[in-house]
Design an enzyme around this catalytic site. Sequence first.
Site, mmCIF file in Angstrom:
data_model
loop_
_atom_site.group_PDB
_atom_site.id
_atom_site.type_symbol
_atom_site.label_atom_id
_atom_site.label_comp_id
_atom_site.label_asym_id
_atom_site.label_seq_id
_atom_site.Cartn_x
_atom_site.Cartn_y
_atom_site.Cartn_z
ATOM 1 N N GLN A 1 -0.522 11.105 -5.639
ATOM 2 C CA GLN A 1 -0.499 9.652 -5.784
ATOM 3 C C GLN A 1 0.478 9.239 -6.870
ATOM 4 O O GLN A 1 1.180 8.231 -6.732
ATOM 5 C CB GLN A 1 -1.899 9.124 -6.111
ATOM 6 C CG GLN A 1 -2.003 7.612 -6.202
ATOM 7 C CD GLN A 1 -1.747 6.911 -4.877
ATOM 8 O OE1 GLN A 1 -1.926 7.511 -3.816
ATOM 9 N NE2 GLN A 1 -1.324 5.671 -4.939
ATOM 10 N N ASP B 1 -4.956 6.081 6.209
ATOM 11 C CA ASP B 1 -3.939 5.218 6.807
ATOM 12 C C ASP B 1 -3.786 5.610 8.268
ATOM 13 O O ASP B 1 -3.547 6.778 8.582
ATOM 14 C CB ASP B 1 -2.607 5.391 6.086
ATOM 15 C CG ASP B 1 -2.642 4.883 4.654
ATOM 16 O OD1 ASP B 1 -3.578 4.136 4.313
ATOM 17 O OD2 ASP B 1 -1.745 5.258 3.874
ATOM 18 N N GLU C 1 -2.300 -4.351 3.840
ATOM 19 C CA GLU C 1 -2.132 -2.997 4.377
ATOM 20 C C GLU C 1 -2.990 -2.893 5.628
ATOM 21 O O GLU C 1 -4.123 -2.422 5.586
ATOM 22 C CB GLU C 1 -2.523 -1.925 3.351
ATOM 23 C CG GLU C 1 -1.578 -1.825 2.175
ATOM 24 C CD GLU C 1 -1.840 -0.596 1.308
ATOM 25 O OE1 GLU C 1 -2.789 0.173 1.622
ATOM 26 O OE2 GLU C 1 -1.115 -0.402 0.317
ATOM 27 N N HIS D 1 -7.235 6.931 -1.720
ATOM 28 C CA HIS D 1 -6.841 8.178 -1.063
ATOM 29 C C HIS D 1 -7.374 9.391 -1.819
ATOM 30 O O HIS D 1 -7.689 10.420 -1.217
ATOM 31 C CB HIS D 1 -5.316 8.251 -0.937
ATOM 32 C CG HIS D 1 -4.764 7.358 0.123
ATOM 33 N ND1 HIS D 1 -4.852 7.648 1.462
ATOM 34 C CD2 HIS D 1 -4.135 6.149 0.042
ATOM 35 C CE1 HIS D 1 -4.291 6.681 2.172
ATOM 36 N NE2 HIS D 1 -3.844 5.753 1.327
ATOM 37 N N SER E 1 -6.563 5.111 -6.719
ATOM 38 C CA SER E 1 -6.299 5.092 -5.280
ATOM 39 C C SER E 1 -7.500 5.592 -4.480
ATOM 40 O O SER E 1 -8.108 6.614 -4.815
ATOM 41 C CB SER E 1 -5.096 5.980 -4.959
ATOM 42 O OG SER E 1 -4.964 6.159 -3.566
ATOM 43 N N ALA F 1 -1.349 1.873 -5.340
ATOM 44 C CA ALA F 1 -2.360 1.965 -6.397
ATOM 45 C C ALA F 1 -1.910 2.898 -7.508
ATOM 46 O O ALA F 1 -1.158 3.864 -7.278
ATOM 47 C CB ALA F 1 -3.677 2.460 -5.819
ATOM 48 N N HIS G 1 -4.637 0.553 6.376
ATOM 49 C CA HIS G 1 -5.526 1.287 5.457
ATOM 50 C C HIS G 1 -6.998 0.940 5.721
ATOM 51 O O HIS G 1 -7.424 -0.203 5.567
ATOM 52 C CB HIS G 1 -5.190 0.967 4.001
ATOM 53 C CG HIS G 1 -6.005 1.761 3.015
ATOM 54 N ND1 HIS G 1 -5.621 2.999 2.562
ATOM 55 C CD2 HIS G 1 -7.194 1.502 2.413
ATOM 56 C CE1 HIS G 1 -6.536 3.465 1.712
ATOM 57 N NE2 HIS G 1 -7.498 2.559 1.612
#
Length: 426
Positions: free
Chosen positions: A298, A333, A387, A326, A324, A319, A390
């Site tokens: 990230q 995503d 987004e 993620h 994040s 982020a 996401h």
Amino acid sequence: MRFNRGKCYSHYGAYSDNRGYSRGSRIRWERVGIIAGVVVLILLVVLWFNFSRLKLFIKGYSFEQQNQILSLDSKAVDEVLSHNKLEHISDWIKTSKKYKYYDEYEYYLSQHKDTKVKAVVTLIDDVFENYVSRLKTLNYTQKQIWTILKTASASDVKYVVEHHYTYDDIEPFMKVKGFVFKDMEKYEKAYKTQKNYNYAVLVTSYPFIISKNGVNKSYIITNPEDILTLVKKGFYYDSQYEPKDLVTPDVLISPDCPKENSLMRKEAAKALQEMFKGAKNEGYNLVINSAYRSYASQKQTYDEYFKKYDPATAASLVALPGASEHQSGLGVDLTCQSVLDDKRNGIANSKFSYKPDYKWCAANCYKYGFILRFEGDKADITGIGNEEWHFRYVGKEAAKEIFTNGWTLEEYCLNKGIIPNIKEKK
């Protein structure tokens, strides 16, 4: 003759002595009674002068603790005896002469096991000397006083007293995780606009949950495994955090997606498989574009965005490392096979949001426990621009409520009183 008389005398003498012994050996009960009475009297005297020690012994105090307690004046001894065994009596005796609070020290320590003895004594002395009587004039019961002392400092209690807050005033706010006594005035003001105690407390104590408010303090999340963990600027994952149950979902994955980035937490991966199957049954072909990213990954993405865009734009598009979704293994995503085919065929500006696959996802993801996390018209709340690709796994129950109310995850957490377990970031 003397010899014979001697023998004869000896024989009868023995008989006489035996008879004499029998008469003399009769138990003299009156003497026994006197002796027994004296013994009982002595025992009673001993017990009388050691009665406190006996009671301390019965309560379970060691001999050394008994000595320490009995070295106190009689009122202090009586006070100790009026309570159940005080496990830390030696500490209280060494630290404080205010024996009337020994039981309060003990009870407070039982609720705050990591608190140092001196700190316990200082707080209890301050509260009970200066504020308890004033709390009682505000109609606080003993139980309610101890309820606020579960989290209140002495200065918090002083604040409550000086602002004349009753227990009924603070109780509904106090139930919310993150409650701070000295923010009560702000809570009351926020409550007037939202009529929700959870919202009032959290938006006041952690204003950055609404991103437009900016970050006033930063915290490290200490329960990152919770699927409802709110991670964003202000609430950060530790740089070393990596979910323990990462797996690769059995779904279509973009050829451009590195193997590490295809991973998700097991529960989320299973739900995603179900969602992909549901989409397939209706003629849509979803594809993972990117899922898990480590803190380091990230950071690399973040740095690339800052090289490509100006700081304000970059900050709205990606982020911060540690902030994040993620990194949680719960964010993903998505794209679809149609987009991949378009790119392969050189068709420019092919976007997931233009495809019916996206519309199906936006309308149905909640059924599988996912939410569309970042929508353009909610950027002032989420801190991230639109987004459409996401999605975030939160579980079916939360996802349905978020979808039904048109909330962001932030709004769900504010209304439900959900924040991570945290510690202040240094």
